[in-house]
Design an enzyme around this catalytic site. Structure first.
Site, PDB file in Angstrom:
ATOM      1  N   ASP A  33      -6.802   9.411  -2.395  1.00  0.00           N
ATOM      2  CA  ASP A  33      -5.813   8.400  -2.016  1.00  0.00           C
ATOM      3  C   ASP A  33      -5.068   8.811  -0.743  1.00  0.00           C
ATOM      4  OD1 ASP A  33      -4.486   6.006  -2.258  1.00  0.00           O
ATOM      5  OD2 ASP A  33      -3.073   6.710  -3.781  1.00  0.00           O
ATOM      6  N   ASN A  81      -9.581  -2.885  -6.118  1.00  0.00           N
ATOM      7  CA  ASN A  81      -9.553  -2.811  -4.652  1.00  0.00           C
ATOM      8  C   ASN A  81     -10.080  -4.067  -3.959  1.00  0.00           C
ATOM      9  OD1 ASN A  81     -10.116   0.784  -4.633  1.00  0.00           O
ATOM     10  ND2 ASN A  81      -8.202  -0.322  -4.278  1.00  0.00           N
TER      11      ASN A  81
HETATM   12  C1  IPE Z   1      -7.006   4.232  -6.464  1.00  0.00           C
HETATM   13  O1  IPE Z   1      -6.244   4.130  -5.319  1.00  0.00           O
HETATM   14  C2  IPE Z   1      -8.415   3.840  -6.187  1.00  0.00           C
HETATM   15  C3  IPE Z   1      -9.167   4.717  -5.309  1.00  0.00           C
HETATM   16  C4  IPE Z   1      -8.752   5.852  -4.809  1.00  0.00           C
HETATM   17  C5  IPE Z   1     -10.493   4.281  -5.014  1.00  0.00           C
HETATM   18  P1  IPE Z   1      -5.378   2.838  -4.997  1.00  0.00           P
HETATM   19  O2  IPE Z   1      -4.690   3.113  -3.712  1.00  0.00           O
HETATM   20  O3  IPE Z   1      -6.236   1.630  -5.063  1.00  0.00           O
HETATM   21  O4  IPE Z   1      -4.363   2.795  -6.220  1.00  0.00           O
HETATM   22  P2  IPE Z   1      -2.945   2.114  -6.360  1.00  0.00           P
HETATM   23  O5  IPE Z   1      -3.097   0.679  -5.975  1.00  0.00           O
HETATM   24  O6  IPE Z   1      -2.028   2.836  -5.429  1.00  0.00           O
HETATM   25  O7  IPE Z   1      -2.582   2.320  -7.790  1.00  0.00           O
HETATM   26  C1  IPE Z   2      -7.707   5.464  -0.806  1.00  0.00           C
HETATM   27  O1  IPE Z   2      -6.798   5.300   0.230  1.00  0.00           O
HETATM   28  C2  IPE Z   2      -9.036   4.790  -0.532  1.00  0.00           C
HETATM   29  C3  IPE Z   2      -9.286   3.605  -1.363  1.00  0.00           C
HETATM   30  C4  IPE Z   2      -8.529   3.156  -2.310  1.00  0.00           C
HETATM   31  C5  IPE Z   2     -10.497   2.892  -1.090  1.00  0.00           C
HETATM   32  P1  IPE Z   2      -5.896   4.008   0.331  1.00  0.00           P
HETATM   33  O2  IPE Z   2      -6.614   3.008   1.171  1.00  0.00           O
HETATM   34  O3  IPE Z   2      -5.475   3.542  -0.998  1.00  0.00           O
HETATM   35  O4  IPE Z   2      -4.664   4.588   1.149  1.00  0.00           O
HETATM   36  P2  IPE Z   2      -3.143   4.226   0.917  1.00  0.00           P
HETATM   37  O5  IPE Z   2      -2.834   4.529  -0.521  1.00  0.00           O
HETATM   38  O6  IPE Z   2      -2.967   2.784   1.244  1.00  0.00           O
HETATM   39  O7  IPE Z   2      -2.420   5.139   1.848  1.00  0.00           O
HETATM   40 MG    MG Z   3      -3.894   4.005  -2.170  1.00  0.00          MG
END
Ligand code: IPE
Ligand code: IPE
Ligand code: MG
Length: 266
Positions: A33, A81
């Site tokens: 993340d 997502n």
């Molecule tokens: C969790 O991260 C999913 C992945 C890392 C693929 P998200 O960024 O989607 O989770 P939330 O929305 O902060 O809970």
């Molecule tokens: C994790 O990084 C990757 C996926 C969930 C695909 P994020 O895209 O969620 O990054 P933040 O949480 O918005 O910084």
């Molecule tokens: Mg995220």
């Protein structure tokens, strides 16, 4: 469990990190993340974070494999997502192609086998193709399993398992009385990872402290480690540090430490 052969060139770094090579977890799961925030901090579009995140997947996969970790599960795309803007979703759907076309030869050299959990049928055809090719190309590798969670959601996984078990009951292939934890686990997407289906350690990067629908059944007794590092900045040294935190934990699985039960007055 915990009997690992660490590659020689990793040995020094492991020693420097004060890691016990005998206590390397079998299954490490990572919620990768912070890609978006990493990019935004640098005044870059969010997808730049995903691009850099892909490079980190390569580095960490190699570091994990060198440590003798048996399964590395990486949460790459959740069932939630899809709520993101089309442009970002499209970019993410193109990543498996980019990643595998570049790194499959290296995965094979490192004896790493690719596995995927999640509902692949909803992915664009090209993404499915890239994933299936990577699985086929690495199918004979006997080292670490690199397990990508792609369009994965744990509630949906559990529901699918319940439905599949119900169908087996209806068809007379399964006796309801015989459904125990082990048998139920065989209906989950992690069944093929047995005996390492349950992570010993779950790491989440970026400072968020939640599970976001990842491996809910399987993490019942996993150690959870939350680190503030954004995924695109995550280095092997960060992994070593998180493994050290894991090694200092006291896993009791509901029991007590061997000496704790002794009654001194007895
Ligand atoms: C969790 O991260 C999913 C992945 C890392 C693929 P998200 O960024 O989607 O989770 P939330 O929305 O902060 O809970
Ligand atoms: C994790 O990084 C990757 C996926 C969930 C695909 P994020 O895209 O969620 O990054 P933040 O949480 O918005 O910084
Ligand atoms: Mg995220």
């Amino acid at each position: 469990m915990f009997s690992n052969i660490i590659k020689k060139d990793t040995k020094n770094r492991v020693e420097a990190a004060q890691l016990d090579p005998q206590l390397i977890p079998d299954h490490v799961a990572i919620i990768m993340d912070g890609n978006g925030r990493w990019a935004q901090n640098k005044h870059l579009p969010r997808v730049a974070g995903h691009k850099q995140g892909m490079e980190v997947v390569e580095t960490i996969t190699e570091a994990a494999s060198d440590l003798g970790i048996k399964v590395l599960s990486l949460y790459a795309f959740s069932t939630e997502n899809w709520r993101r803007p089309n442009e970002e979703v499209n970019y993410l759907m193109g990543l498996p192609n980019k990643f595998f076309s570049r790194f499959v030869p290296k995965l094979i050299r490192n004896n790493v086998r690719v596995n995927v959990i999640g509902d692949q049928s909803q992915l664009p055809e090209k993404t499915q193709e890239a994933v299936n090719n990577a699985i086929a190309d690495t199918k004979d590798c006997t080292g670490m399993v690199l397990n990508f969670a792609l369009n994965y959601g744990s509630r949906s996984e559990i529901l699918s398992a319940v439905k599949a078990a119900a169908i087996d009951v209806k068809k007379g292939r399964l006796e309801p009385e015989t459904i125990d934890e082990q048998r139920f686990s065989q209906y989950l997407m992690t069944a093929s990872l047995a005996p390492y289906g349950d992570p010993d350690l779950l790491i989440r990067t970026s400072g968020e402290q939640r599970i976001s629908n990842f491996l809910l059944w399987q993490i019942a007794y996993s150690e959870l480690v939350f680190t503030d590092v954004y995924w695109p900045d995550y280095q092997p040294e960060d992994l070593y540090q998180d493994l050290l935190v894991f090694q200092k934990r006291d896993r009791r699985f509901g029991g007590i430490k061997p000496n704790e039960g002794e009654n001194k007055n007895k």
